[in-house]
Design a protein around this motif. Structure first.
Motif, PDB file in Angstrom:
ATOM      1  N   UNK A  54      -6.809 -38.617 -62.725  1.00  0.00           N
ATOM      2  CA  UNK A  54      -7.073 -39.728 -63.646  1.00  0.00           C
ATOM      3  C   UNK A  54      -5.985 -40.789 -63.543  1.00  0.00           C
ATOM      4  N   UNK A  55      -4.733 -40.343 -63.502  1.00  0.00           N
ATOM      5  CA  UNK A  55      -3.623 -41.288 -63.378  1.00  0.00           C
ATOM      6  C   UNK A  55      -3.652 -42.002 -62.031  1.00  0.00           C
ATOM      7  N   UNK A  56      -3.992 -41.259 -60.985  1.00  0.00           N
ATOM      8  CA  UNK A  56      -4.022 -41.838 -59.643  1.00  0.00           C
ATOM      9  C   UNK A  56      -5.106 -42.910 -59.539  1.00  0.00           C
ATOM     10  N   UNK A  57      -6.322 -42.547 -59.928  1.00  0.00           N
ATOM     11  CA  UNK A  57      -7.419 -43.508 -59.848  1.00  0.00           C
ATOM     12  C   UNK A  57      -7.206 -44.673 -60.813  1.00  0.00           C
ATOM     13  N   UNK A  58      -6.638 -44.366 -61.983  1.00  0.00           N
ATOM     14  CA  UNK A  58      -6.358 -45.422 -62.946  1.00  0.00           C
ATOM     15  C   UNK A  58      -5.322 -46.409 -62.433  1.00  0.00           C
ATOM     16  N   UNK A  59      -4.302 -45.896 -61.742  1.00  0.00           N
ATOM     17  CA  UNK A  59      -3.268 -46.769 -61.170  1.00  0.00           C
ATOM     18  C   UNK A  59      -3.860 -47.686 -60.111  1.00  0.00           C
ATOM     19  N   UNK A  60      -4.677 -47.108 -59.235  1.00  0.00           N
ATOM     20  CA  UNK A  60      -5.324 -47.920 -58.202  1.00  0.00           C
ATOM     21  C   UNK A  60      -6.210 -48.992 -58.837  1.00  0.00           C
ATOM     22  N   UNK A  61      -6.925 -48.606 -59.881  1.00  0.00           N
ATOM     23  CA  UNK A  61      -7.820 -49.553 -60.546  1.00  0.00           C
ATOM     24  C   UNK A  61      -7.047 -50.721 -61.150  1.00  0.00           C
ATOM     25  N   UNK A  62      -5.961 -50.435 -61.854  1.00  0.00           N
ATOM     26  CA  UNK A  62      -5.180 -51.497 -62.492  1.00  0.00           C
ATOM     27  C   UNK A  62      -4.589 -52.455 -61.463  1.00  0.00           C
ATOM     28  N   UNK A  63      -4.086 -51.897 -60.363  1.00  0.00           N
ATOM     29  CA  UNK A  63      -3.511 -52.747 -59.315  1.00  0.00           C
ATOM     30  C   UNK A  63      -4.595 -53.612 -58.675  1.00  0.00           C
ATOM     31  N   UNK A  64      -5.727 -53.007 -58.349  1.00  0.00           N
ATOM     32  CA  UNK A  64      -6.810 -53.759 -57.712  1.00  0.00           C
ATOM     33  C   UNK A  64      -7.382 -54.821 -58.649  1.00  0.00           C
ATOM     34  N   UNK A  65      -7.476 -54.493 -59.935  1.00  0.00           N
ATOM     35  CA  UNK A  65      -7.971 -55.468 -60.909  1.00  0.00           C
ATOM     36  C   UNK A  65      -7.007 -56.645 -61.032  1.00  0.00           C
ATOM     37  N   UNK A  66      -5.719 -56.352 -61.019  1.00  0.00           N
ATOM     38  CA  UNK A  66      -4.713 -57.415 -61.090  1.00  0.00           C
ATOM     39  C   UNK A  66      -4.811 -58.342 -59.882  1.00  0.00           C
ATOM     40  N   UNK A  67      -4.951 -57.743 -58.697  1.00  0.00           N
ATOM     41  CA  UNK A  67      -5.085 -58.553 -57.481  1.00  0.00           C
ATOM     42  C   UNK A  67      -6.350 -59.400 -57.545  1.00  0.00           C
ATOM     43  N   UNK A  68      -7.439 -58.809 -58.023  1.00  0.00           N
ATOM     44  CA  UNK A  68      -8.702 -59.544 -58.128  1.00  0.00           C
ATOM     45  C   UNK A  68      -8.550 -60.770 -59.020  1.00  0.00           C
ATOM     46  N   UNK A  69      -7.911 -60.601 -60.170  1.00  0.00           N
ATOM     47  CA  UNK A  69      -7.753 -61.713 -61.099  1.00  0.00           C
ATOM     48  C   UNK A  69      -6.819 -62.782 -60.532  1.00  0.00           C
ATOM     49  N   UNK A  70      -5.769 -62.349 -59.847  1.00  0.00           N
ATOM     50  CA  UNK A  70      -4.853 -63.328 -59.253  1.00  0.00           C
ATOM     51  C   UNK A  70      -5.547 -64.083 -58.123  1.00  0.00           C
ATOM     52  N   UNK A  71      -6.336 -63.370 -57.311  1.00  0.00           N
ATOM     53  CA  UNK A  71      -7.054 -64.032 -56.222  1.00  0.00           C
ATOM     54  C   UNK A  71      -8.051 -65.052 -56.761  1.00  0.00           C
TER      55      UNK A  71
END
Length: 218
Positions: free
Chosen positions: A86-103
């Motif tokens: 859960x922590x692993x997938x959640x970490x990946x999700x937060x990072x990818x979501x942040x990149x998506x919003x910045x892009x």
């Protein structure tokens, strides 16, 4: 036209090769990603847009690497596997979501940065071919992350108060879980290939005289 097809085939071959490399190195994919992005920073030293995109990915990949390393250390200290996932997938999700919003707002953010640091160079900021493509790729990243996160919950319903007799029918579910690294590797290779292709295209882009830019802005 023939040159375009050759370039497309080369990009496809590079993407496939990078996918194999990522899958082979498994947990070292983030390290490979960091190395590739650093190379792009040097390749695109005269292209502000590519530098900004590469810098963004470099920072976020480093953060992701740190988060993943921390979760791995927790697992080695006895954290239950389902919580670690859960922590692993959640970490990946937060990072990818942040990149998506910045892009999504990359051009606007780059313009603000350039106008503060080098106001005379603001014309060098524009939307490249990589911007919409990377936005789409990271949207796919998020879908994979959410699918893996949800599947992990379904596979471990007994840990969330669901009767074990009912939950055990989902223990065999693992379509995303067992293919997560492969899916992420393919998407990572698409990111690198997109940066490589955009760097090549930007190098072929003719410089626009200041007079022409000024006339277009009027």
């Amino acid at each position: 036209m023939r040159t375009s097809w050759i370039f497309l085939l080369i990009c496809a071959a590079i993407a496939a090769s990078l996918s194999v490399i990522y899958i082979h190195f498994n947990h070292y994919a983030d390290t490979v990603m960091l190395a590739c992005i650093i190379i792009f920073c040097f390749m695109a030293k005269n292209h502000e847009n590519i530098k900004h995109i590469a810098a963004l990915l470099l920072i976020m990949t480093a953060i992701e690497y740190g988060l993943v390393s921390y979760v791995v250390s927790l697992n080695s200290m006895g954290l239950p596997p389902f919580q670690g996932n859960l922590l692993m997938f959640g970490s990946h999700f937060l990072v990818d979501l942040t990149i998506l919003m910045i892009m999504k707002y990359r051009v606007r953010l780059s313009l603000r940065y350039v106008r503060r640091t080098a106001p005379d160079n603001w014309r060098s900021i524009y939307m490249t071919h990589a911007d919409p493509i990377l936005y789409g790729i990271y949207f796919a990243f998020i879908l994979v992350d959410l699918a893996a996160f949800g599947e992990n919950i379904i596979r471990n319903l007994e840990h969330f108060g669901v009767d074990e007799n009912f939950a055990k029918q989902f223990w065999s579910w693992g379509l995303i879980y067992y293919n997560y690294e492969i899916l992420k590797s393919i998407l990572l290779s698409c990111v690198i290939t997109t940066l490589l292709a955009t760097t090549f295209v930007e190098r072929q882009r003719p410089d626009t005289p200041d007079e022409e830019l000024e006339s277009e802005s009027k």
